[in-house]
Design a protein around this motif. Structure first.
Motif, PDB file in Angstrom:
ATOM      1  N   MET A  74       0.839  -1.204   0.000  1.00 47.04           N
ATOM      2  CA  MET A  74       0.000   0.000   0.000  1.00 47.04           C
ATOM      3  C   MET A  74       0.876   1.256   0.000  1.00 47.04           C
ATOM      4  SD  MET A  74      -2.991  -1.355  -0.180  1.00 47.04           S
ATOM      5  CE  MET A  74      -2.215  -2.785  -0.975  1.00 47.04           C
ATOM      6  N   GLU A  75       1.980   1.207   0.752  1.00 43.34           N
ATOM      7  CA  GLU A  75       2.928   2.329   0.737  1.00 43.34           C
ATOM      8  C   GLU A  75       3.564   2.470  -0.641  1.00 43.34           C
ATOM      9  OE1 GLU A  75       5.869   2.154   3.816  1.00 43.34           O
ATOM     10  OE2 GLU A  75       4.450   1.372   5.291  1.00 43.34           O
ATOM     11  N   PHE A  76       3.960   1.338  -1.228  1.00 46.68           N
ATOM     12  CA  PHE A  76       4.585   1.368  -2.543  1.00 46.68           C
ATOM     13  C   PHE A  76       3.680   2.037  -3.574  1.00 46.68           C
ATOM     14  CE2 PHE A  76       7.322  -2.733  -1.859  1.00 46.68           C
ATOM     15  CZ  PHE A  76       8.137  -2.025  -0.995  1.00 46.68           C
ATOM     16  N   LEU A  77       2.383   1.830  -3.440  1.00 46.92           N
ATOM     17  CA  LEU A  77       1.412   2.370  -4.407  1.00 46.92           C
ATOM     18  C   LEU A  77       0.867   3.713  -3.957  1.00 46.92           C
ATOM     19  CD1 LEU A  77      -0.435  -0.975  -5.248  1.00 46.92           C
ATOM     20  CD2 LEU A  77       1.355   0.171  -6.572  1.00 46.92           C
ATOM     21  N   ASP A  78       1.655   4.418  -3.135  1.00 45.76           N
ATOM     22  CA  ASP A  78       1.354   5.806  -2.712  1.00 45.76           C
ATOM     23  C   ASP A  78      -0.004   5.916  -2.028  1.00 45.76           C
ATOM     24  OD1 ASP A  78       3.789   6.676  -3.902  1.00 45.76           O
ATOM     25  OD2 ASP A  78       2.799   6.656  -5.855  1.00 45.76           O
ATOM     26  N   ASN A  79      -0.406   4.829  -1.353  1.00 49.11           N
ATOM     27  CA  ASN A  79      -1.670   4.808  -0.611  1.00 49.11           C
ATOM     28  C   ASN A  79      -2.888   5.160  -1.471  1.00 49.11           C
ATOM     29  OD1 ASN A  79      -0.565   4.078   2.006  1.00 49.11           O
ATOM     30  ND2 ASN A  79       0.348   6.120   2.029  1.00 49.11           N
ATOM     31  N   ARG A  80      -2.799   4.839  -2.760  1.00 49.15           N
ATOM     32  CA  ARG A  80      -3.961   5.009  -3.642  1.00 49.15           C
ATOM     33  C   ARG A  80      -5.006   3.933  -3.379  1.00 49.15           C
ATOM     34  NH1 ARG A  80      -2.799   3.746  -8.554  1.00 49.15           N
ATOM     35  NH2 ARG A  80      -0.612   3.111  -8.326  1.00 49.15           N
ATOM     36  N   PHE A  81      -4.584   2.870  -2.679  1.00 52.47           N
ATOM     37  CA  PHE A  81      -5.482   1.769  -2.355  1.00 52.47           C
ATOM     38  C   PHE A  81      -5.464   1.558  -0.842  1.00 52.47           C
ATOM     39  CE2 PHE A  81      -3.647   1.094  -6.548  1.00 52.47           C
ATOM     40  CZ  PHE A  81      -4.777   0.917  -7.328  1.00 52.47           C
ATOM     41  N   ALA A  82      -6.426   0.804  -0.366  1.00 47.28           N
ATOM     42  CA  ALA A  82      -6.525   0.554   1.077  1.00 47.28           C
ATOM     43  C   ALA A  82      -6.466  -0.937   1.370  1.00 47.28           C
ATOM     44  CB  ALA A  82      -7.829   1.144   1.617  1.00 47.28           C
ATOM     45  N   PHE A  83      -5.920  -1.260   2.516  1.00 49.02           N
ATOM     46  CA  PHE A  83      -5.926  -2.647   3.001  1.00 49.02           C
ATOM     47  C   PHE A  83      -6.623  -2.652   4.347  1.00 49.02           C
ATOM     48  CE2 PHE A  83      -4.344  -6.363   5.229  1.00 49.02           C
ATOM     49  CZ  PHE A  83      -4.398  -7.343   4.256  1.00 49.02           C
ATOM     50  N   ASN A  84      -7.662  -3.470   4.482  1.00 51.02           N
ATOM     51  CA  ASN A  84      -8.466  -3.499   5.695  1.00 51.02           C
ATOM     52  C   ASN A  84      -7.817  -4.412   6.733  1.00 51.02           C
ATOM     53  OD1 ASN A  84     -10.437  -3.598   7.676  1.00 51.02           O
ATOM     54  ND2 ASN A  84     -12.134  -3.602   6.206  1.00 51.02           N
ATOM     55  N   ARG A  85      -6.842  -3.863   7.428  1.00 54.70           N
ATOM     56  CA  ARG A  85      -6.114  -4.650   8.421  1.00 54.70           C
ATOM     57  C   ARG A  85      -7.024  -5.086   9.559  1.00 54.70           C
ATOM     58  NH1 ARG A  85      -0.247  -3.270  11.197  1.00 54.70           N
ATOM     59  NH2 ARG A  85      -0.199  -5.103  12.565  1.00 54.70           N
ATOM     60  N   GLU A  86      -7.926  -4.218   9.948  1.00 54.94           N
ATOM     61  CA  GLU A  86      -8.825  -4.550  11.056  1.00 54.94           C
ATOM     62  C   GLU A  86      -9.663  -5.788  10.734  1.00 54.94           C
ATOM     63  OE1 GLU A  86     -12.445  -2.517  13.707  1.00 54.94           O
ATOM     64  OE2 GLU A  86     -11.365  -1.342  12.199  1.00 54.94           O
ATOM     65  N   GLN A  87     -10.185  -5.846   9.507  1.00 51.98           N
ATOM     66  CA  GLN A  87     -10.990  -7.001   9.109  1.00 51.98           C
ATOM     67  C   GLN A  87     -10.136  -8.256   9.004  1.00 51.98           C
ATOM     68  OE1 GLN A  87     -14.429  -6.929   8.782  1.00 51.98           O
ATOM     69  NE2 GLN A  87     -14.128  -9.157   8.787  1.00 51.98           N
ATOM     70  N   PHE A  88      -8.920  -8.092   8.458  1.00 55.69           N
ATOM     71  CA  PHE A  88      -7.978  -9.215   8.356  1.00 55.69           C
ATOM     72  C   PHE A  88      -7.748  -9.837   9.738  1.00 55.69           C
ATOM     73  CE2 PHE A  88      -3.799 -11.116   8.516  1.00 55.69           C
ATOM     74  CZ  PHE A  88      -3.607 -11.716   7.278  1.00 55.69           C
ATOM     75  N   GLU A  89      -7.435  -9.000  10.714  1.00 51.68           N
ATOM     76  CA  GLU A  89      -7.127  -9.506  12.048  1.00 51.68           C
ATOM     77  C   GLU A  89      -8.380 -10.015  12.750  1.00 51.68           C
ATOM     78  OE1 GLU A  89      -4.488  -7.415  14.485  1.00 51.68           O
ATOM     79  OE2 GLU A  89      -3.051  -6.996  12.891  1.00 51.68           O
ATOM     80  N   ASN A  90      -9.500  -9.413  12.487  1.00 49.79           N
ATOM     81  CA  ASN A  90     -10.746  -9.894  13.078  1.00 49.79           C
ATOM     82  C   ASN A  90     -11.091 -11.292  12.564  1.00 49.79           C
ATOM     83  OD1 ASN A  90     -13.262  -9.402  14.680  1.00 49.79           O
ATOM     84  ND2 ASN A  90     -14.189  -9.711  12.671  1.00 49.79           N
TER      85      ASN A  90
END
Length: 452
Positions: free
Chosen positions: A420-436
């Motif tokens: 996500m950092e590499f792609l300049d945060n143009r996209f999102a990753f739902n970490r909360e859902q992943f961990e849930n």
């Protein structure tokens, strides 16, 4: 063939990342490139590893800190597996068996008892058991053993034997259902990666690809590709091949022996075969080979390209084998693959677990056992323990996620956030859902009694 992200490698690590991105990120334009005609055919294949989901509870070479990190990632895989079992009951991705680490003799028994004091908090289902209970779980451990010999074990019923090749297929299947537009290229071998301004050009035998960010999850080949782009110049690969021996079912679950100090290689253990529980597999042995892939002799030249032709790697190897413990270990393990004497020599190791096992019960498991790319740091002239990951400018090279497949989803989370950092945060990753789903969700399953 242009993509936002290209993943190189269709083993369990690469496919875990593909699944994680497809389910939890907003990136849709993803490509996965695999040089073979199917997924999980190298070290992820059931015949190429010990089929163990490592949690760090019975692996006595793990510190408490490393065990905590490994457990978190292994719990993610465990929850995914249990969820797949509920939804796809016909898929045999794993079997669940009891497991233990066996202490033999007064010194090991004392050491294991001390270990239990600190590890029991992290693993509440782990129990310190004595001879009588060991015999109830694994009768063959006591049969033929000197009754005066002192033994104990750390035991739990949470032992997972996993077919990581099938797990790779499961990840891809679910990724495609979540993101029908994902592109998968099989029988596509990467020949060269170049950086062109802000993009990567990937030349393959099936044409050229373009990507804004790349993750290479190709085992030993990852270091070769890293070096071609100027990364990892101080590293070499020591390819350690692991072989196994089999016997008709002599154990009900997994039984590990305690790790010998200073050795980075796994202690001998016995495991049930994931697709045939009537077979017990013992191993692994560990010997150096000059190949990037076991049994693939076309990787001989690639091995030396990765190892590096210079004075530094040679001095590193000489420094490593000058250690008497490591030298004797490697020499002894090389004998195990020899006909006639190999089986007889290894029988002594098996009898530490099953004292009365007979020579005619044991067979060398042909074409079984993969390679572990052990990293050599040519600056320190030492073996690097644990995982090896190189992060460059919008590219990641996963050489040896440790302990391999057990951390595939934890490694995928780490790489996804970096992408996500590499792609300049143009996209999102739902970490909360992943961990849930994969961490907190599993805890909820345990409480409700639905862990399988």
């Amino acid at each position: 063939m242009k993509h936002e992200i290209v993943i190189i490698g269709g083993g369990v690590s690469g496919t875990a990342l593909l699944y994680s991105l497809c389910k939890y990120s907003t990136v849709r334009d993803i490509g996965l490139v695999e040089k073979y005609g199917d997924f999980g055919l190298v070290n992820s294949a059931a015949t190429m590893n010990s089929q163990t989901l490592h949690f760090g509870d019975i692996e006595t070479n793990y510190t408490l800190e490393k065990a905590r990190k490994v457990k978190r990632s292994a719990d993610m895989v465990r929850h995914y597996l249990e969820n797949e079992k509920r939804n796809h009951k016909n898929e045999r991705l794993f079997i669940k068996v009891p497991k233990m680490v066996l202490a033999i003799g007064k010194e090991q028994v004392g050491s294991l008892s001390e270990r239990y004091k600190s590890f029991s908090r992290l693993y509440p289902r782990l129990r310190l058991i004595g001879k009588e209970e060991i015999g109830k779980i694994e009768p063959r451990i006591l049969e033929g053993r000197d009754p005066q010999q002192e033994i104990s074990a750390l035991s739990t019923d949470e032992g997972y034997t996993v077919d990581f090749g099938k797990l790779s297929h499961s990840f891809v299947k679910n990724a495609r259902e979540l993101n029908p537009g994902v592109s998968v290229y099989l029988s596509t071998k990467v020949l060269k990666i170049t950086r062109n301004e802000n993009k990567f050009e990937i030349v393959t035998n099936k044409g050229e690809f373009e990507a804004n960010a790349v993750v290479v999850a190709a085992g030993s080949h990852s270091l070769k590709m890293a070096k071609s782009l100027g990364y990892g110049k101080d590293f070499s690969i020591l390819s350690m091949a692991g072989s196994f021996f089999t016997a008709p079912k002599v154990l009900n679950g997994k039984v590990y022996t305690m790790q010998e100090a200073k050795l980075p290689f796994a202690a001998i253990h016995g495991d049930p075969e994931v697709q045939n529980e009537n077979v017990t597999r013992f191993g692994p042995t560990a010997k150096p080979i000059f190949l990037l892939e076991r049994y693939n002799y076309s990787t001989f030249l690639e091995y030396w390209q990765t190892f590096g032709l210079g004075l530094k790697p040679v001095l590193s190897i000489l420094n490593i084998i000058s250690d008497r413990i490591i030298f004797n270990y490697i020499l002894k393990n090389m004998l195990y693959d020899f006909p006639f004497i190999g089986k007889r020599s290894f029988l002594k190791q098996i009898r530490k677990i099953v004292p009365d096992v007979r020579l005619n019960e044991v067979k060398f498991a042909k074409r079984t056992g993969g390679t572990r790319p052990q990293i050599i740091n040519n600056s320190t002239r030492k073996l690097e323990m644990g995982e090896a990951k190189i992060t460059g400018d919008k590219i990641i090279f996963n050489i040896t996620p440790s302990p391999g497949a057990s951390t595939c989803l934890g490694n995928a989370l780490e790489d996804a956030l970096k992408l996500m950092e590499f792609l300049d945060n143009r996209f999102a990753f739902n970490r909360e859902q992943f961990e849930n789903d994969l961490v907190a969700g599993y805890g909820a399953d345990l409480i409700s009694g639905n862990s399988g």
